[in-house]
Design a protein around this motif. Structure first.
Motif, mmCIF file in Angstrom:
data_model
loop_
_atom_site.group_PDB
_atom_site.id
_atom_site.type_symbol
_atom_site.label_atom_id
_atom_site.label_comp_id
_atom_site.label_asym_id
_atom_site.label_seq_id
_atom_site.Cartn_x
_atom_site.Cartn_y
_atom_site.Cartn_z
ATOM 1 N N LEU A 135 0.995 -1.337 0.036
ATOM 2 C CA LEU A 135 -0.112 -0.048 0.031
ATOM 3 C C LEU A 135 0.781 1.293 -0.036
ATOM 4 O O LEU A 135 0.526 2.283 -0.552
ATOM 5 N N LEU A 136 2.087 1.339 0.640
ATOM 6 C CA LEU A 136 2.976 2.426 0.724
ATOM 7 C C LEU A 136 3.391 2.600 -0.705
ATOM 8 O O LEU A 136 3.612 3.847 -1.054
ATOM 9 N N ALA A 137 3.730 1.676 -1.356
ATOM 10 C CA ALA A 137 4.263 1.814 -2.687
ATOM 11 C C ALA A 137 3.289 2.317 -3.514
ATOM 12 O O ALA A 137 3.696 3.298 -4.360
ATOM 13 N N ASP A 138 2.018 2.128 -3.612
ATOM 14 C CA ASP A 138 0.878 2.478 -4.384
ATOM 15 C C ASP A 138 0.718 4.185 -3.916
ATOM 16 O O ASP A 138 0.515 4.818 -4.664
ATOM 17 N N LEU A 139 0.742 4.378 -2.623
ATOM 18 C CA LEU A 139 0.781 5.542 -2.223
ATOM 19 C C LEU A 139 1.710 6.473 -2.933
ATOM 20 O O LEU A 139 1.375 7.646 -3.184
ATOM 21 N N ALA A 140 3.135 6.072 -2.772
ATOM 22 C CA ALA A 140 3.962 7.016 -3.334
ATOM 23 C C ALA A 140 3.893 7.157 -4.590
ATOM 24 O O ALA A 140 4.345 8.034 -5.234
ATOM 25 N N LEU A 141 3.291 6.177 -5.648
ATOM 26 C CA LEU A 141 2.833 6.357 -6.847
ATOM 27 C C LEU A 141 1.886 6.970 -7.337
ATOM 28 O O LEU A 141 1.234 7.303 -8.314
ATOM 29 N N HIS A 142 1.060 7.428 -6.095
ATOM 30 C CA HIS A 142 -0.226 8.536 -6.194
ATOM 31 C C HIS A 142 -1.362 7.451 -6.731
ATOM 32 O O HIS A 142 -2.105 8.147 -7.265
ATOM 33 N N ARG A 143 -1.361 6.237 -6.498
ATOM 34 C CA ARG A 143 -2.516 5.519 -6.837
ATOM 35 C C ARG A 143 -3.680 5.490 -5.621
ATOM 36 O O ARG A 143 -4.703 5.118 -5.880
ATOM 37 N N LEU A 144 -3.053 6.237 -4.547
ATOM 38 C CA LEU A 144 -3.826 6.137 -3.528
ATOM 39 C C LEU A 144 -3.838 7.664 -2.910
ATOM 40 O O LEU A 144 -2.898 8.331 -2.970
ATOM 41 N N ASP A 145 -4.804 8.065 -2.375
ATOM 42 C CA ASP A 145 -4.884 9.385 -1.622
ATOM 43 C C ASP A 145 -4.434 9.257 -0.222
ATOM 44 O O ASP A 145 -3.836 10.281 0.119
ATOM 45 N N ALA A 146 -4.661 8.097 0.475
ATOM 46 C CA ALA A 146 -4.006 7.954 2.009
ATOM 47 C C ALA A 146 -4.062 6.539 2.261
ATOM 48 O O ALA A 146 -4.521 5.667 1.380
ATOM 49 N N VAL A 147 -3.493 6.083 3.210
ATOM 50 C CA VAL A 147 -3.201 4.790 3.665
ATOM 51 C C VAL A 147 -3.746 4.736 5.186
ATOM 52 O O VAL A 147 -3.328 5.737 6.092
ATOM 53 N N LEU A 148 -4.701 4.040 5.704
ATOM 54 C CA LEU A 148 -4.855 3.757 6.910
ATOM 55 C C LEU A 148 -4.182 2.428 7.495
ATOM 56 O O LEU A 148 -4.234 1.548 7.140
ATOM 57 N N SER A 149 -3.575 2.840 8.611
ATOM 58 C CA SER A 149 -2.748 1.310 9.371
ATOM 59 C C SER A 149 -2.656 1.767 10.773
ATOM 60 O O SER A 149 -3.143 2.688 11.248
ATOM 61 N N ASP A 150 -2.424 0.613 11.394
ATOM 62 C CA ASP A 150 -2.093 0.494 12.989
ATOM 63 C C ASP A 150 -0.565 0.888 13.177
ATOM 64 O O ASP A 150 -0.416 0.558 14.398
ATOM 65 N N ARG A 151 0.070 1.219 12.291
ATOM 66 C CA ARG A 151 1.385 1.560 12.733
ATOM 67 C C ARG A 151 1.853 2.928 11.620
ATOM 68 O O ARG A 151 1.314 3.043 10.424
#
Length: 292
Positions: A135-151
């Protein structure tokens, strides 16, 4: 000095790679083969590496070409989405929110965290559940607007990511009513009841193990689950006692099959929103952080 990078050259390379050859690419683009070939050579000169190599009567991508093709795919797929996204924004037809959800996140907590953004009826939510690092890789490529996580995201010089704390929630313990008869009070009952826990991929699992050790309890673990919704589902069906974030208690308390048997305020889950920008621009992502 290398020639300046040109996205038109990248586009011609992308078409050649997708079509499988210069001639097919030339037919698709309505251009001469020599022109296409010159554009690809110009891109290779700019990048400093060959992108194609001979393969039989045709050509195939080099290792550098495979990497270039992966990036070109991302660039031009985003470009294809641009007209629709601009139209939606300009006409007010919808507010798109693409959120990555770490597979260790409790699902009832996810709904709680996203609720501030869903109060607008125009919102179109795209929720993608996956492993944290992907998910972090997708976020860095701007495929996602944000990521929700427990860390929080760990510092990485190759990724510009920013973690925003959304809040902390203590854990409570729920047990199937049928298993409670004749058992000692909490927390001693956890030594006699079958226990369901998240697997080690959840950030809270090491804290749970340490808590059991401090209490002098050796739990009889009947199941471990990567998916928190499955953990709660098996607990509610009678398999064993299970921990749940306080943000999910309201729904669980409505289930007559389980009972809240104890609170552990010293056991806390932390939740974060991770963005690819320090100053968040997306209005819905801003709303999530402000609500926290």
């Amino acid at each position: 000095m290398a020639a300046p990078f040109n996205y038109r050259h990248l586009y011609y390379f992308w078409v050649v790679a997708k079509e499988g050859g210069m001639a097919r690419a030339a037919d698709r683009l309505g251009m001469a083969v020599q022109t296409i070939s010159a554009q690809v050579r110009a891109l290779e000169q700019a990048l400093g590496h060959a992108l194609f190599k001979p393969a039989g009567r045709g050509m195939t991508l080099t290792e550098a070409g495979v990497v270039a093709m992966a990036h070109a795919d991302q660039i031009f797929q985003l470009g294809e989405q641009l007209p629709a996204a601009v139209h939606e924004a300009a006409t007010g037809q919808g507010l798109r929110l693409a959120v990555g959800i770490s597979d260790s996140m409790p699902k009832l907590v996810v709904r709680h965290l996203l609720q501030p953004a869903l109060e607008d009826s125009r919102v179109r939510l795209l929720a993608h559940e996956d492993e944290f690092d992907r998910l972090l890789a997708d976020l860095a490529l701007h495929r996602l607007d944000a990521v929700l996580s427990d860390r929080a995201a760990t510092p990485n010089p190759n990724l510009r990511l920013y973690s925003h704390a959304l809040g902390d929630a203590p854990l409570g313990w729920f047990a199937p009513v049928a298993l409670l008869k004749g058992k000692p009070r909490f927390p001693q009952c956890l030594a006699e009841l079958p226990v369901l826990l998240p697997t080690g991929h959840a950030a809270v699992r090491p804290r749970l193990d340490q808590w059991f050790e401090r209490q002098g309890i050796r739990p009889r673990i009947a199941g471990e689950f990567e998916d928190s919704a499955l953990l709660a589902a098996f607990g509610r069906s009678g398999m064993g006692v299970f921990p749940a974030s306080s943000w999910s208690h309201e729904e669980l308390l409505q289930d007559s099959r389980v009972r809240l048997v104890g609170q552990t305020p010293e056991l806390v889950e932390h939740f974060f929103l991770i963005s690819a920008e320090r100053k968040i621009q997306h209005p819905l992502v801003q709303r999530l952080v402000q609500a926290a």
